[in-house]
Each structure stands twice: as structure tokens, then as C-alpha cells.
Design a protein around this motif. Structure first.
Motif, PDB file in Angstrom:
ATOM      1  N   GLU A  77     -68.329  55.148 -34.657  1.00 50.58           N
ATOM      2  CA  GLU A  77     -67.217  56.062 -34.380  1.00 50.58           C
ATOM      3  C   GLU A  77     -67.596  57.465 -34.841  1.00 50.58           C
ATOM      4  OE1 GLU A  77     -64.312  55.269 -33.044  1.00 50.58           O
ATOM      5  OE2 GLU A  77     -64.216  53.092 -33.232  1.00 50.58           O
ATOM      6  N   GLU A 129     -65.682  59.574 -36.084  1.00 48.73           N
ATOM      7  CA  GLU A 129     -64.848  60.012 -37.205  1.00 48.73           C
ATOM      8  C   GLU A 129     -65.176  59.321 -38.520  1.00 48.73           C
ATOM      9  OE1 GLU A 129     -63.720  59.045 -34.302  1.00 48.73           O
ATOM     10  OE2 GLU A 129     -62.644  60.734 -33.419  1.00 48.73           O
ATOM     11  N   SER A 150     -56.958  44.522 -38.102  1.00 44.51           N
ATOM     12  CA  SER A 150     -58.086  45.272 -37.540  1.00 44.51           C
ATOM     13  C   SER A 150     -58.757  46.182 -38.566  1.00 44.51           C
ATOM     14  CB  SER A 150     -57.616  46.125 -36.355  1.00 44.51           C
ATOM     15  OG  SER A 150     -56.592  47.012 -36.764  1.00 44.51           O
ATOM     16  N   ILE A 151     -58.105  46.391 -39.715  1.00 41.44           N
ATOM     17  CA  ILE A 151     -58.658  47.274 -40.744  1.00 41.44           C
ATOM     18  C   ILE A 151     -58.495  46.601 -42.101  1.00 41.44           C
ATOM     19  CG2 ILE A 151     -58.432  49.532 -41.880  1.00 41.44           C
ATOM     20  CD1 ILE A 151     -57.517  50.747 -39.325  1.00 41.44           C
ATOM     21  N   THR A 165     -63.335  48.331 -40.394  1.00 44.25           N
ATOM     22  CA  THR A 165     -62.639  47.978 -39.157  1.00 44.25           C
ATOM     23  C   THR A 165     -63.319  46.772 -38.537  1.00 44.25           C
ATOM     24  OG1 THR A 165     -61.870  48.798 -37.010  1.00 44.25           O
ATOM     25  CG2 THR A 165     -64.024  49.552 -37.722  1.00 44.25           C
ATOM     26  N   LEU A 214     -65.627  52.260 -41.918  1.00 41.46           N
ATOM     27  CA  LEU A 214     -65.092  53.499 -41.342  1.00 41.46           C
ATOM     28  C   LEU A 214     -65.187  54.635 -42.345  1.00 41.46           C
ATOM     29  CD1 LEU A 214     -61.725  52.416 -39.673  1.00 41.46           C
ATOM     30  CD2 LEU A 214     -63.793  53.203 -38.505  1.00 41.46           C
ATOM     31  N   PHE A 238     -57.317  57.210 -38.859  1.00 42.06           N
ATOM     32  CA  PHE A 238     -57.697  55.977 -38.174  1.00 42.06           C
ATOM     33  C   PHE A 238     -56.427  55.143 -38.063  1.00 42.06           C
ATOM     34  CE2 PHE A 238     -61.777  56.953 -40.360  1.00 42.06           C
ATOM     35  CZ  PHE A 238     -62.587  57.026 -39.253  1.00 42.06           C
ATOM     36  N   VAL A 239     -56.044  54.786 -36.865  1.00 42.70           N
ATOM     37  CA  VAL A 239     -54.813  54.026 -36.681  1.00 42.70           C
ATOM     38  C   VAL A 239     -55.143  52.667 -36.088  1.00 42.70           C
ATOM     39  CG1 VAL A 239     -52.532  53.988 -35.645  1.00 42.70           C
ATOM     40  CG2 VAL A 239     -53.556  56.172 -36.300  1.00 42.70           C
ATOM     41  N   GLY A 240     -54.860  51.609 -36.817  1.00 44.47           N
ATOM     42  CA  GLY A 240     -55.074  50.253 -36.333  1.00 44.47           C
ATOM     43  C   GLY A 240     -53.743  49.568 -36.083  1.00 44.47           C
ATOM     44  N   ALA A 290     -53.245  51.970 -41.246  1.00 50.00           N
ATOM     45  CA  ALA A 290     -53.729  53.283 -40.821  1.00 50.00           C
ATOM     46  C   ALA A 290     -54.306  53.997 -42.037  1.00 50.00           C
ATOM     47  CB  ALA A 290     -52.599  54.112 -40.217  1.00 50.00           C
ATOM     48  N   ALA A 303     -58.481  58.701 -34.528  1.00 54.30           N
ATOM     49  CA  ALA A 303     -59.150  57.628 -33.794  1.00 54.30           C
ATOM     50  C   ALA A 303     -58.237  56.416 -33.820  1.00 54.30           C
ATOM     51  CB  ALA A 303     -60.494  57.293 -34.431  1.00 54.30           C
ATOM     52  N   ILE A 350     -58.210  52.823 -33.635  1.00 52.28           N
ATOM     53  CA  ILE A 350     -59.172  51.731 -33.719  1.00 52.28           C
ATOM     54  C   ILE A 350     -58.667  50.560 -32.888  1.00 52.28           C
ATOM     55  CG2 ILE A 350     -60.334  50.150 -35.293  1.00 52.28           C
ATOM     56  CD1 ILE A 350     -61.089  53.140 -35.492  1.00 52.28           C
TER      57      ILE A 350
END
Lengths: 150, 150
Positions: free
Chosen positions: A41, A43, A88-89, A117, A126, B84-86, B90, B144, B146
Motif C-alpha cells: 500500500e 500509505e 481485516s486489521i 491488515t 500497515l 486506514f479504514v477496515g 480504523a 486507504a 483496506i
């Protein structure tokens, strides 16, 4: 600058597996293995204690290359890990004690926040934010699985 | 120590809404509003620049009460945010410049990593890790999402 597919294929597993791979690469000074731990990524960011925020794969790689440029052997001792694991994170907080070459006294701790992630290939970093910290207070190692506790 | 349901109900919205509520509460020195921004988890943690890791609602609250105990007016200026948003978590990275009382020169920056989790009531803070930083380098604000980029 791209990660090799062979390296990525070796980095499947849980977020704590990628964490182990990350600190192992740090100790070996293996820049390719280290960068293979990161998400692909633009970022991604990395902050060393008291240092600037390095954003993007090139800046992150350069920051570690500068550390690895000195012929220093690093050994990390990790303590008091906290994990938040989501869909997811995942986030890890950990105290890093550092042995440099053959020094008897450990340096640190730094306190690091690591963000991972989940990608099709496995968990990837990340963000790594390390900062100076007074001596770690005693606390247990804990994992909270967000979204499963509620 | 529990968050009021009325306060929690006012904190719906995206992760950047809760971020705005968090920094607004900091500037007002409103400890209840501040704590209402946090998730109801034993593992929440908060690190002030160079300070210890405060784990759990009581330790987090006490750390802010100590800051609010001095009659100081704080104003935050946030720059160069990365998000970063999952699905359930986030992460925000932001440089914090601080105006204390009527000082003309801003202090800082500190660089902060804020972690949010999505709860049935909205996004809540899981972690705030702030550390010392040299002057922020110029960089755009980016988000971003994710899992949506891939």
C-alpha cells in the motif's frame, strides 16, 4: 521495490506470525525479508523512536536501510504484548527491549504500536510506530478479539 | 467509570467524526465526553509523548485527569492525516500541534496513532499512541480503505 512472491508465500499465518517474521528480519538485518512483511500500500508508514514519519514503501525501506548500514547486531526482547484482532486489521502494542552487539544491559524500552491488515496472502504490516517509553509497568499479555467480544 | 448512554448516542458517524469528538473533548477538558469516545474494553490503551502505557479505562481516565488538573487551555491543530479504514478497525496517523493558553508559537508536533473499532453504537477509540516527532514533512492527507483497494 516490489516484494518477491516467494517471500510473501512464506509469510502466511496469524498476525502474530507476521510479527515474529518482522522482528526476525530486524535481527537478521534482512531488508528484503523485512519489506516482505509490509502490505503493498502507498500509505504504509513507519516511525522510529523520536524520528519522522516515513510514508510509502520507498521511505520505509530507506529508513531501515539506514539502520542496517551500521555493522550492528540487534536482538529484540518483546514484553507485555496487547493484541486487538479484527476482521481485516489487527493492532499490537509491545515493549521492545534491545540488545546491541554484546552489551550486557538492554536498551529501552521503546513502546511500539504495530498495525496489520489481512490480505489474500496473509497478514501484512500497515504501520509501525515506535516511541520512547519509561520502564514498562508490569501487565499481563492480553488479546482482545474485536467484534467477537460483543 | 461507565460511559453515559446519552453521550454514546451522540457519537455515531464515521471514524473521523469520533476523532473530531475526541480532540474537541481534549480542548474542552471534558473528561466524561473524552471517555465516551473510548471503546468499552479492558485493553484500551493510551500513551502520552514519552510517557508510560496506560491500559484499561481507569488508567486512561486518570492519565487525562492529570493533564486536565492544571488550568491550561489547549488548542489542537491536526495536520497530514493518514487513515486506514477496515471493516471493524480504523487507524489514523496525525501530527498534533498544540497551542497552550495564549502562546503564539505552537508546540510540537507530536505524532499520534489513533485506533478505532466499530461498535453497534458507532466508532470508538481503542488506542491513542502519541510520541515526540521532528517537524512534520510535507505530505498529503490520504485515506486507504483496506479490503476495498484489492
Amino acid at each position: 521495490m516490489r516484494k518477491s512472491k516467494i517471500q510473501a508465500a512464506n509469510l502466511e499465518g496469524d498476525a502474530d506470525d507476521i510479527e515474529a517474521a518482522f522482528y526476525d528480519a530486524l535481527q537478521r538485518g534482512d531488508i528484503d525479508r523485512l519489506m516482505a512483511c509490509w502490505a503493498d500500500e502507498d500509505e504504509i508508514f513507519c516511525i522510529h523512536p523520536g524520528g519522522p514519519r516515513n510514508v510509502g514503501p520507498e521511505a520505509v525501506r530507506t529508513s531501515w536501510e539506514e539502520i542496517f548500514a551500521t555493522p550492528t547486531r540487534l536482538r529484540f526482547q518483546l514484553e507485555q504484548q496487547l493484541f486487538f484482532v479484527g476482521a481485516s486489521i489487527a493492532i499490537q502494542s509491545v515493549f521492545e527491549y534491545l540488545q546491541v552487539n554484546d552489551e550486557k544491559k538492554l536498551r529501552g524500552p521503546a513502546v511500539a504500536t504495530n498495525v496489520y491488515t489481512r490480505t489474500p496472502a496473509g497478514w501484512r504490516l500497515l504501520a509501525h510506530h515506535a516511541g520512547p517509553s519509561p520502564t514498562a509497568a508490569a501487565a499481563p499479555t492480553r488479546t482482545a478479539r474485536i467484534g467477537r467480544l460483543h
